[in-house]
Structures are given as structure tokens and as C-alpha cells.
Design an enzyme around this catalytic site. Structure first.
Site, short mmCIF file in Angstrom:
data_model
loop_
_atom_site.label_atom_id
_atom_site.label_comp_id
_atom_site.label_asym_id
_atom_site.label_seq_id
_atom_site.Cartn_x
_atom_site.Cartn_y
_atom_site.Cartn_z
N ARG A 56 0.82 -1.22 0.00
CA ARG A 56 0.00 0.00 0.00
C ARG A 56 0.84 1.27 0.00
NH1 ARG A 56 -3.47 3.10 3.93
NH2 ARG A 56 -5.45 3.53 2.88
N ILE A 82 -7.45 7.55 -0.98
CA ILE A 82 -7.40 6.09 -0.96
C ILE A 82 -8.16 5.67 0.30
CG2 ILE A 82 -5.16 6.13 0.24
CD1 ILE A 82 -4.45 3.53 -1.13
N SER A 83 -9.08 4.71 0.17
CA SER A 83 -9.93 4.31 1.29
C SER A 83 -9.12 3.64 2.39
CB SER A 83 -11.02 3.35 0.80
OG SER A 83 -11.84 3.96 -0.15
N GLN A 84 -9.72 3.59 3.59
CA GLN A 84 -9.05 2.89 4.67
C GLN A 84 -8.98 1.41 4.34
OE1 GLN A 84 -12.59 3.70 7.50
NE2 GLN A 84 -11.48 2.02 8.48
#
Length: 240
Positions: A56, A82-84
Site C-alpha cells: 500500500r 485512498i480508502s481505509q
């Protein structure tokens, strides 16, 4: 663990076990998966493995890399995030991927979710409305070795008609109503996972069954709004 064989006097050999260098980012990634994803109920072993294997920190700006394995969204530029990690894993698990599916992703962003999907599906078609993000994501995905991914710069409201139907559709931005073109491109037996709403949003799972479309809400969420054609539809529906 690597093994090294060293020759000794008299024809004897010494077998040494050498630890491979510690990869700090891998340690952080494994800890993230255990603490923030598996411990919170994600059970699909293929999803957990994909989350462990996609780096990530390479999908966020360098200034955010130190926060890459924290369970929170991060800015990626162009007003996007960017999502969790937990939400990425939850949405992915809801698709029930087996490795044979063709997946449509709306909202490539940095390419992180795309990379996760690439390890779980046969083919991923991903659309990003911002050309600069699409170009950067394509480079990252090529470097990652995701050969089963195609990225297109376009308005995701219209989906990917020339590639339809899709076994699964994952949407990473929130329209106020589900775009009809996306529903039309969902294959029989297919699933769509999509956040829907304005200030208050719900993650919905749409299934195309023999009896028609079935919809259910599975999680309250907060995503960036769906832009492009979806904005015109919001304006058209606004009270006058």
C-alpha cells in the site's frame, strides 16, 4: 530463511541458516491485516492474502507513505483519497470473488484497490475520470506486474459498455442514485458493491438474480462524491 553451504577443511561442509533481511513494510502490512482487517471480521483467506501482498505504501504520495498501514483514508491528489484498508477489504469480500470473474472497477484512484482485485479475479477493467490519476495508476500497476488489468480514463457513470457484462462491479465513489448503465452491465448472478448517498451514505450490495435485482445495505460509509455525469443527474433531480 536462506541456507548457505560453506566448505571446510577435509572435505566437510557446514550448513548455515541465514535470515533474510527484515522487510519493515511487510511487517507493517501483516500487522495491519491482522489487527485492522482479520480481527474485525474479514474471513475470506484470498482477500486477506491479497491485502498482505499488495504494498500500500507504493500507492500513496511519498509524503503519506509513513501512514500507509494505518487504518484510515489518505489523500492521493486531485481531491481524491485512498480508502481505509478495512473498507477496501470489506468491499472486496462482498464481491465473493473466486478467481474466474471479470470485474469492473469505477474509480481507479491510485490503483491500490485495483491491485488487490487483480490478485483475486481473472480480469479487471478499471475506469478513472481524472486522466492524471489514470496514467499514474497504470504505471504503478504495470510495475506491480498486474497483467490482467486495463485502465481507462473516462466517466465511470457510463461504465464500460464494450466490455460488458461483468461478473462483479466495484464502485469507489458515491453517487446519490445508482447509475443505470452500471446496473445494465451487471451479468446474471453478478454482484455490485457501491456506496450511495449524499451527506449520509450507505454501502450497498446489488445482486442480479433470476428474480431481478436485489439490493441490501451493509455498512455506513463516507466516500468522495461521484463526479462527471452523476453531477448533472443530481442537478436535474434537485428541487426547483
Amino acid at each position: 530463511m536462506a541456507r548457505v553451504i560453506l566448505p571446510l577443511v577435509g572435505g566437510a561442509w557446514l550448513l548455515l541458516a541465514c535470515e533474510r533481511p527484515v522487510d519493515v513494510t511487510e511487517q507493517k502490512r501483516n500487522a495491519m491485516v491482522e489487527k485492522d482487517i482479520a480481527a474485525r471480521g474479514i474471513k475470506d483467506p484470498r482477500v486477506l492474502d491479497a491485502m498482505r501482498r499488495v504494498p500500500r505504501h507504493l500507492y500513496v504520495p511519498p509524503a503519506q507513505a509513513e501512514h500507509a498501514y494505518e487504518d484510515r483514508p489518505l489523500p492521493i491528489g486531485s481531491g481524491q483519497t485512498i480508502s481505509q484498508p478495512y473498507v477496501d477489504a470489506f468491499m472486496t469480500e462482498q464481491l465473493h470473488l473466486t478467481g474466474r470473474e471479470r470485474v469492473l472497477e469505477i474509480g481507479t484512484g491510485s490503483g491500490y484497490q485495483t491491485a488487490v482485485l487483480s490478485r483475486l479475479a481473472a480480469e479487471v477493467c478499471s475506469i478513472e475520470i481524472r486522466p492524471e490519476l489514470a496514467a499514474e495508476a497504470k504505471q504503478r500497476l504495470e510495475a506491480f506486474g498486474a497483467k490482467n488489468v486495463t485502465v481507462r480514463a473516462a466517466d465511470g457513470f457510463f461504465g464500460w459498455p464494450d466490455g460488458a457484462p461483468f461478473d462483479a462491479i466495484l464502485v469507489t465513489a458515491a453517487p446519490e442514485t445508482i447509475p443505470e448503465p452500471l446496473l445494465a452491465q451487471l451479468a446474471p448472478g453478478g454482484r455490485m458493491v457501491i456506496p450511495v448517498g449524499g451527506f449520509f451514505q450507505e454501502l450497498k450490495v446489488i445482486e442480479r438474480t433470476a428474480d431481478g435485482l436485489k439490493e441490501r445495505s451493509v455498512l455506513p460509509v463516507r466516500f468522495v462524491p461521484f463526479v462527471g455525469e452523476a453531477e448533472r443527474h443530481r442537478a436535474d433531480d434537485a428541487p426547483r
